[in-house]
Write a protein that holds these residues in place. Structure first.
Motif, mmCIF file in Angstrom:
data_model
loop_
_atom_site.group_PDB
_atom_site.id
_atom_site.type_symbol
_atom_site.label_atom_id
_atom_site.label_comp_id
_atom_site.label_asym_id
_atom_site.label_seq_id
_atom_site.Cartn_x
_atom_site.Cartn_y
_atom_site.Cartn_z
ATOM 1 N N GLY A 73 21.484 -29.615 -93.559
ATOM 2 C CA GLY A 73 21.108 -29.193 -94.906
ATOM 3 C C GLY A 73 20.330 -27.896 -94.976
ATOM 4 O O GLY A 73 20.375 -27.067 -94.087
ATOM 5 N N ASP A 74 19.594 -27.758 -96.090
ATOM 6 C CA ASP A 74 18.861 -26.539 -96.420
ATOM 7 C C ASP A 74 17.411 -26.651 -95.959
ATOM 8 O O ASP A 74 16.482 -26.574 -96.746
ATOM 9 N N ARG A 75 17.213 -26.838 -94.663
ATOM 10 C CA ARG A 75 15.859 -26.950 -94.117
ATOM 11 C C ARG A 75 15.611 -25.729 -93.239
ATOM 12 O O ARG A 75 16.498 -25.302 -92.500
ATOM 13 N N TRP A 76 14.397 -25.186 -93.326
ATOM 14 C CA TRP A 76 14.071 -23.940 -92.645
ATOM 15 C C TRP A 76 12.752 -24.066 -91.905
ATOM 16 O O TRP A 76 11.870 -24.804 -92.310
ATOM 17 N N GLN A 77 12.623 -23.284 -90.831
ATOM 18 C CA GLN A 77 11.391 -23.272 -90.050
ATOM 19 C C GLN A 77 11.006 -21.816 -89.774
ATOM 20 O O GLN A 77 11.825 -21.037 -89.276
ATOM 21 N N LEU A 78 9.752 -21.463 -90.114
ATOM 22 C CA LEU A 78 9.246 -20.142 -89.767
ATOM 23 C C LEU A 78 9.123 -20.068 -88.250
ATOM 24 O O LEU A 78 8.822 -21.064 -87.591
ATOM 25 N N LEU A 79 9.356 -18.906 -87.677
ATOM 26 C CA LEU A 79 9.403 -18.775 -86.219
ATOM 27 C C LEU A 79 8.113 -19.159 -85.518
ATOM 28 O O LEU A 79 8.142 -19.693 -84.426
ATOM 29 N N ASP A 80 6.981 -18.896 -86.134
ATOM 30 C CA ASP A 80 5.707 -19.166 -85.462
ATOM 31 C C ASP A 80 5.022 -20.441 -85.953
ATOM 32 O O ASP A 80 3.823 -20.596 -85.812
ATOM 33 N N GLU A 81 5.795 -21.352 -86.533
ATOM 34 C CA GLU A 81 5.243 -22.615 -87.032
ATOM 35 C C GLU A 81 6.084 -23.791 -86.567
ATOM 36 O O GLU A 81 7.270 -23.652 -86.276
ATOM 37 N N GLU A 82 5.470 -24.965 -86.541
ATOM 38 C CA GLU A 82 6.173 -26.200 -86.205
ATOM 39 C C GLU A 82 6.770 -26.863 -87.443
ATOM 40 O O GLU A 82 7.750 -27.599 -87.353
ATOM 41 N N LYS A 83 6.169 -26.604 -88.606
ATOM 42 C CA LYS A 83 6.565 -27.273 -89.847
ATOM 43 C C LYS A 83 7.966 -26.865 -90.268
ATOM 44 O O LYS A 83 8.342 -25.700 -90.176
ATOM 45 N N VAL A 84 8.743 -27.837 -90.760
ATOM 46 C CA VAL A 84 10.083 -27.589 -91.298
ATOM 47 C C VAL A 84 10.003 -27.748 -92.808
ATOM 48 O O VAL A 84 9.551 -28.774 -93.314
ATOM 49 N N TYR A 85 10.445 -26.716 -93.529
ATOM 50 C CA TYR A 85 10.411 -26.714 -94.995
ATOM 51 C C TYR A 85 11.733 -27.232 -95.539
ATOM 52 O O TYR A 85 12.791 -27.026 -94.950
ATOM 53 N N SER A 86 11.663 -27.886 -96.694
ATOM 54 C CA SER A 86 12.835 -28.581 -97.233
ATOM 55 C C SER A 86 13.772 -27.690 -98.041
ATOM 56 O O SER A 86 14.835 -28.146 -98.456
ATOM 57 N N SER A 87 13.411 -26.413 -98.279
ATOM 58 C CA SER A 87 14.301 -25.518 -99.026
ATOM 59 C C SER A 87 14.009 -24.069 -98.671
ATOM 60 O O SER A 87 12.949 -23.740 -98.124
ATOM 61 N N LEU A 88 14.926 -23.209 -99.031
ATOM 62 C CA LEU A 88 14.766 -21.776 -98.812
ATOM 63 C C LEU A 88 13.588 -21.245 -99.619
ATOM 64 O O LEU A 88 12.764 -20.483 -99.112
#
Length: 82
Positions: free
Chosen positions: A16-31
């Motif tokens: 799906g539409d889940r994203w992760q910033l390169l320097d973070e562990e957290k995965v965000y649920s949308s763009l």
């Protein structure tokens, strides 16, 4: 002369539409959530480039580049810089 430079900031995390910033562990649920998190982190406005086939988000910055001076040639084909 100014050139556009693309810096990778996030990658898509399947499914799906889940994203992760390169320097973070957290995965965000949308763009949108990912872009808001990046803005909150850096506190600076950027233009973004989305590469959906690669699943990557880039920021676009402009950098000044000084072009190399033109070469000057003598009658023998040797060159020198001004």
């Amino acid at each position: 002369m100014e050139i556009e430079v693309y810096k990778l900031i996030a990658k898509r995390v399947p499914p799906g539409d889940r994203w992760q910033l390169l320097d973070e562990e957290k995965v965000y649920s949308s763009l949108t959530e990912t872009l808001e998190a990046y803005f909150a982190k850096v506190q600076k406005a950027y233009d973004f480039k989305l590469s959906p086939l690669k699943g990557e988000i880039y920021i676009i910055t402009n950098e000044m580049v000084i072009p190399e001076p033109p070469k000057k040639f003598n009658i023998y084909g040797d060159y020198w810089y001004l």
